[in-house]
Design an enzyme around this catalytic site. Structure first.
Site, PDB file in Angstrom:
ATOM      1  N   ASP A 189     -16.723 -81.184  -5.702  1.00  0.00           N
ATOM      2  CA  ASP A 189     -16.673 -79.816  -6.196  1.00  0.00           C
ATOM      3  C   ASP A 189     -15.990 -79.855  -7.567  1.00  0.00           C
ATOM      4  O   ASP A 189     -15.308 -80.825  -7.905  1.00  0.00           O
ATOM      5  CB  ASP A 189     -15.879 -78.955  -5.208  1.00  0.00           C
ATOM      6  N   ASP A 236     -16.754 -75.222   0.478  1.00  0.00           N
ATOM      7  CA  ASP A 236     -17.379 -76.525   0.700  1.00  0.00           C
ATOM      8  C   ASP A 236     -17.335 -76.950   2.165  1.00  0.00           C
ATOM      9  O   ASP A 236     -17.684 -78.081   2.483  1.00  0.00           O
ATOM     10  CB  ASP A 236     -16.666 -77.591  -0.135  1.00  0.00           C
TER      11      ASP A 236
END
Length: 1119
Positions: free
Chosen positions: A479, A847
């Site tokens: 990320d 996520d």
């Protein structure tokens, strides 16, 4: 564990259908189910067989439940089944009993509250006609009920999975006592029950384990063969091992039960009035009244009124409290993930609630988010890893060797005229030698050491077998915000939009002229106060603080502010700086009250608020989000023509860019019930808010380390694609001279077909390639250094309309931007289909799905364990990633070494016994004890203590035990060891003073003798030799000399063996039953033969190392 899927099957037998999908389970997980009925005569026949076999039949049924069902039952349709046989996608079988429960006659009235197409009607109404019986079963904490219309057992959550947002609002009036009772009978109690077995029950389970059954068999055999000391020591060790195992198992179960158990008193709205009851009685549909001081949530619930500040660190690892807002109304289907900003999750702490918070229960028990966390610990998903699969196959291979040894033993011992009793005992003894029961346990030693080292470094693991998987990771996804870049953002400035373009960049929002842009910056956020301290998203905090406006929240039960702002229900108030003179105040520098808030959604890429000025003047709607999304919701004539160029310029320079818009609401608009879609349309574009998101200092170094180790690195973010490309260059994912090609795909639009095109980054020439030939040629090039960049919209279009190009794009794409959480999960799974071992590193919130879908998920968080991923790092940067890979490789190599060592130890002893059987003798009781307990066991325990190498090598370690270098190496090592032992025997027999053993006794009864002592001497050296040879070091572990304890033991045992060979002394010679040779020359020859044995095995291992890894390696650094 079995994959935690729902179960569904059509009526009949042997026709499995895909399982119902629970929102808490991976979408590809499923169960097949078959129904069986008890057959009386079969049951009695099995009981008779159990008696006649002295319980062996029951033991077989315990190990193979499928056999028990097939022997006692007959197949039948599921609707008539007493017993169900469940089979997961990996072929594991589980047996569950179908339970029945009488429900009250009034339960059928619940049907009136459910829509016509709901499955509840099938269950309750049908069973009401058939004596009101509910058929269900429990599996891994989840309840599955029989639905006749589906012809299947489905998770009870299927009854409420079709609820819409409007349905949930209908529950605000509360359930009637009858409805609540009916639902509780079907859904069961709201408990996350962790079974804690008694010590006696655990003892029975442990003893019935094949390992301990084999141990009991071996001990009995050794006692029958007069190996009393050895058998007694193994018995004591086994009892000690069982005791420790029972204590640890029960301790972990008690700890987990304390973590899972949550029973509290809650206030619930009933149709007859508000009542207090135990959280154990909560059912989906119950209306919770949340106290202002908050509570620890005992269920999953959708927030319908008020706002709540929630600490979700237990689930996501995010330490920043999250503001939850009311669920929007409408007919859209409710989803706890899709409506995450409106869902209160079980196990999270509600810090405070305001505005009369009301929520409706949506899930209970193991169907909640906390239940899913506990379930993942109780029943971890099986790992599809080749090493673990090959370990079982290798044990079967050793079993085949045992069969050959048994045949040889029968032949040799028959020629020696031993009795039948001795023949059976000696033959079975060979089996206990060649198949070591401690082999599966030994290979976990490396994993245990690695887990301890990781914990000391701040990395926590709830799934230890995945540590070995880390050693095979070939691609790592990251990320961006908070992972590669700093969590906090530096405010850069504001650009206000006009019809002709943008104004100059204003570095400080306080310098803005009073107007809607300043009001938007101050109001459009989800920041809340907790004990006078502002909490919220770091970006929103920075934006609000940059205006200098003050956040004020109404008192818990106060409505004084409502009248000041037109009678609207006030959520918060933003006041301008106190220094603004009253005479200079305008409508845009007065206090503004936020009366509606639609929080940020990753999938929507925006948030909005409705703000009311004082005095009853018209309210304004304000929107903030990604520039692309905001402009799509604004009137076209309010967006400056230079918008795209300005956005691309700032994004390509790495700025985080947000756009803002507003509109004035009609005076007759009902602000309390207006839908989000009505608020967020026909907006007027206000301008851009720029923030600098700096790359973390550690990021570039880690990315460089991973790239040098030939590990692909990929960025997956929700940010702008140009910003993502800039960050990828800053951190080194994309080289400074590498080209970036943007992939643009779109779905069909009316009569237009779907399109796919490629555009080179605007650093020089750009172009579009439109033909299929160009696509294929470009994506297959390996000599050209380029990277693909894809946004979420194009990724979805490629998946749906260009699946043949998806693998080619995935092979070269480095940047994935504007990716929604579900797209991140899909990306991970698509990469896994290409045989990548995928790692994922993120913050654990958006996520979460990708972290759990990946082979190795790492959540950067302060929690020691979370539902987000198997690994959690307290160090808030990606430096944990190379550490995890290095530890994984070290653990995997250590597991290989230990497996090979334990197998070779068995083969060495196996060879010794067969050679000695040939000359009518065997090893002595204390000799077995010395080799097995002191020498081999101690070496195996400390062998895995060596830490990982400081560097990541470009080549990953092998994961297959059934490979030619591994099997070939073990065969050659065994051959050399047999030749060594045979050579020792022949050298001894060639001495002038040698007297051949000619005893009427056989086995250990004729000890000491010359033949056995020579084999003992060389085999003792071979155990030490193999420990050195198979202990790999470079390039995945530190060299052997770094493992001081192991090296020390090697030297001690080498000295002991040399002493026992050269001059054991009368005491130890008598204890170990060793023959004292009259000539020291023979002793020196045996030591020399052992040295030759070591040299040949070591050189062969070095050659195999170079053969198995045909790259430039300094092979002699392997140890």
């Amino acid at each position: 564990m079995a994959l935690r899927g729902s179960v569904a099957e059509l009526p009949g037998v042997g026709h499995p259908s895909p399982g119902w999908k629970s929102p808490l389970v991976p979408p590809d997980s499923q169960m097949d189910v078959q129904g069986y009925r008890w057959v009386g005569w079969r049951v009695w026949l099995c009981r008779l067989g159990a008696v006649l076999s002295l319980g062996l039949l029951l033991l077989l049924f315990t190990w193979r439940p499928r056999f028990a069902v097939m022997a006692r039952c007959s197949p039948c349709p599921l609707s008539l089944a007493h017993v169900l046989l469940l089979r997961d996608s990996l072929g594991h079988n589980y047996v569950v009993q179908v339970l029945t429960e009488e429900v009250e006659d009034g339960s059928s009235e619940l049907v009136e509250e459910v829509e016509e197409n709901r499955e509840w009607r099938d269950t309750v109404q049908l069973h009401n006609e058939q004596k009101s019986l509910l058929r269900f079963y429990q599996f891994e904490g989840l309840r599955y009920i029989w639905l006749p219309r589906k012809g299947a057992f489905c998770p009870v959550s299927v009854l409420n999975e079709e609820w819409t947002c409007s349905d949930l609002y209908r529950f605000q009036s509360g359930l009637s006592p009858l409805e609540q009772n009916s639902r509780q009978q079907v859904y069961g109690p709201n408990l996350i029950t962790v079974p804690v077995k008694s010590y006696m029950s655990l003892l029975v389970d442990e003893i019935l384990n094949p390992f301990y059954i084999f141990q009991v068999f071996s001990i009995a055999l050794w006692m029958a063969d007069n190996y009393y000391y050895y058998a007694a020591c193994i018995l004591v060790i086994s009892l000690l091992s069982i005791s420790i195992s029972l204590y640890e198992t029960r301790k972990q179960s008690v700890t987990l039960r304390k973590m899972a158990q949550l029973i509290t008193t809650v206030k619930v709205r009933r149709s007859t009035g508000d009542v207090f009851l135990s959280s154990e009685e909560l059912v989906p549909g119950d209306c919770l009244l949340i106290p202002p001081e908050g509570l620890l949530l005992p269920c999953d619930a959708a927030l319908l009124a008020g706002e709540c500040m929630v600490n979700e660190s237990m689930l996501t690892g995010e330490s920043v409290p999250v503001l939850k807002t009311p669920l929007p109304t409408g007919d859209s289907r409710f989803s706890s993930e899709g409506h995450r900003r409106h869902t209160l999750f079980c196990g999270t702490q509600l810090i405070q609630a305001r505005g009369g918070a009301v929520a409706v229960v949506t899930s209970t028990g193991f169907f909640t988010a906390k239940g899913d966390l506990i379930s993942s610990i109780l029943y971890p998903q099986p790992i599809n890893f080749r090493f673990y699969q090959d370990a079982t196959k290798f044990l079967l291979l050793l079993g085949g060797v045992a069969v050959l040894g048994t045949i040889y033993s029968v032949v040799v011992l028959s020629m020696s005229n031993v009795t039948w009793g001795e023949l059976v005992i000696r033959t079975l003894d060979v089996v206990t030698i060649v198949v070591p029961p401690a082999l599966p346990a030994a290979i976990t030693t490396g994993t245990i050491y690695a887990q301890r080292r990781l914990k000391r470094q701040g990395v926590f693991c709830i799934s230890p077998p995945r540590i070995n998987v880390c050693g095979k990771v070939s691609l790592f996804c990251f990320d961006k915000t908070g992972t590669l870049t700093e969590e906090g953002l530096d405010m850069w400035g504001v650009m206000e939009a006009h019809q002709k373009g943008f104004s100059e960049l204003v570095p400080d929002p306080r310098l803005l002229a009073p107007g809607p842009l300043l009001t938007a910056l101050a109001c459009c956020h989800s920041v809340a106060l907790l004990d006078g301290q502002a909490y919220g998203d770091p970006l929103e905090l920075k934006m609000m603080e940059s205006t200098g406006w003050e956040l004020i929240e109404p008192s818990v039960n106060g409505h004084a502010l409502d009248s000041e702002f037109g009678g609207h229900k006030v959520l918060s108030v933003m006041r301008p700086p106190a220094g603004t003179p009253f005479s200079e105040r305008t409508p845009h520098t007065e206090s503004v009250a936020v009366v509606r808030r639609f929080p940020f959604s990753s999938s929507l890429q925006r948030m909005s608020v409705v703000a009311a000025p004082p005095g009853g003047r018209p309210a304004i709607a304000i929107i903030k989000g990604s520039p692309e999304m905001v402009t799509s919701l604004c009137l076209a004539d309010t967006v400056p023509p230079q918008f795209s160029g300005v956005l691309d310029d700032f994004a390509s320079r790495g700025f985080r860019v947000l756009a803002l818009g507003y509109k004035v609401m009609g005076s007759d608009t009902e602000l309390g019930t207006i839908e989000r879609e009505a608020v967020e349309r026909d907006m007027r574009f206000l301008g851009l808010f720029l923030m600098r998101n700096l790359v973390k200092p550690e990021t570039a170094g880690v990315i460089q380390t991973l790239r040098q180790a030939q590990l692909r690195t990929v960025m997956v973010t929700g940010d702008n694609i140009l910003t993502a490309v800039n960050v990828s260059r800053s951190c080194g994912m994309v080289g400074s001279e590498d080209r970036v090609i943007f992939v643009q795909a779109s779905p069909p639009d009316g009569q237009l077909p779907p399109t796919l095109s490629f555009h080179q980054e605007d650093r020089g020439a750009s172009g579009t390639h439109g033909s299929t030939e160009v696509h294929t040629w470009g994506l297959y090039q390996s000599g050209v250094s380029y990277h693909l960049a894809v946004n979420g919209k194009s990724f979805s279009a490629i998946c749906d309309h260009f699946p043949e190009y998806l693998p080619k794009v995935l092979m070269r794409a480095t940047v994935y931007a504007r990716m929604a959480p579900d797209q991140k999960t899909q990306l991970v799974k698509e990469l896994q289909k290409l045989n990548y071992r995928v790692g994922m590193c993120g913050d654990g919130a958006n996520d979460c799905g990708a972290l759990r879908a990946s082979d190795v998920g790492v959540s950067l968080s302060e929690a020691e364990a979370s539902v987000a991923s198997p690994f959690t790092s307290k160090v808030n940067n990606i430096s944990c990633v190379p550490l995890l890979i290095r530890e994984g490789r070290c653990s995997l190599v250590t597991s290989f070494s230990l497996f090979r060592y334990m197998a070779l130890y068995s083969l060495i002893q196996f060879s010794s016994v067969l050679i000695l059987y040939t000359v009518k003798t065997n090893l002595g009781d204390w000799q077995f004890l010395f080799f097995d307990l002191f020498l081999v066991t101690l070496l195996a325990i400390v062998m895995g203590r060596g830490g990982p190498s400081e560097e990541l090598h470009p080549r990953r370690p092998p994961a297959s035990l059934i490979a030619l270098p591994i099997l070939g190496g073990m065969f050659l090592h065994t051959l050399f060891n047999i030749l060594g032992q045979t050579g020792a025997l022949l050298i001894t027999a060639s001495q002038d003073w040698f007297v051949q053993l000619n005893s009427t006794e056989s086995g250990a009864a004729n000890l000491p003798n010359m033949e056995e002592t020579s084999v003992f001497a060389l085999s003792g050296y071979q155990y030490i030799i193999m420990a050195v040879v198979v202990t790999k070091g470079y390039p995945y572990k530190k060299p052997l000399y770094h493992n001081f304890l192991f090296l020390g033991l090697l030297l001690i045992f080498l000295g002991v063996m040399t002493w026992l060979v050269l001059y054991p002394g009368p005491v130890f010679a008598k204890l170990l039953q060793l023959y004292t040779y009259p000539d020291m020359t023979l002793n020196m020859l045996l030591v020399s033969l052992a040295a030759l044995n070591f040299l040949t095995c070591f050189l062969m291992e070095v050659w195999l190392l170079c053969y198995a890894q045909p790259v430039h390696l300094p092979c002699f650094s392997s140890i």
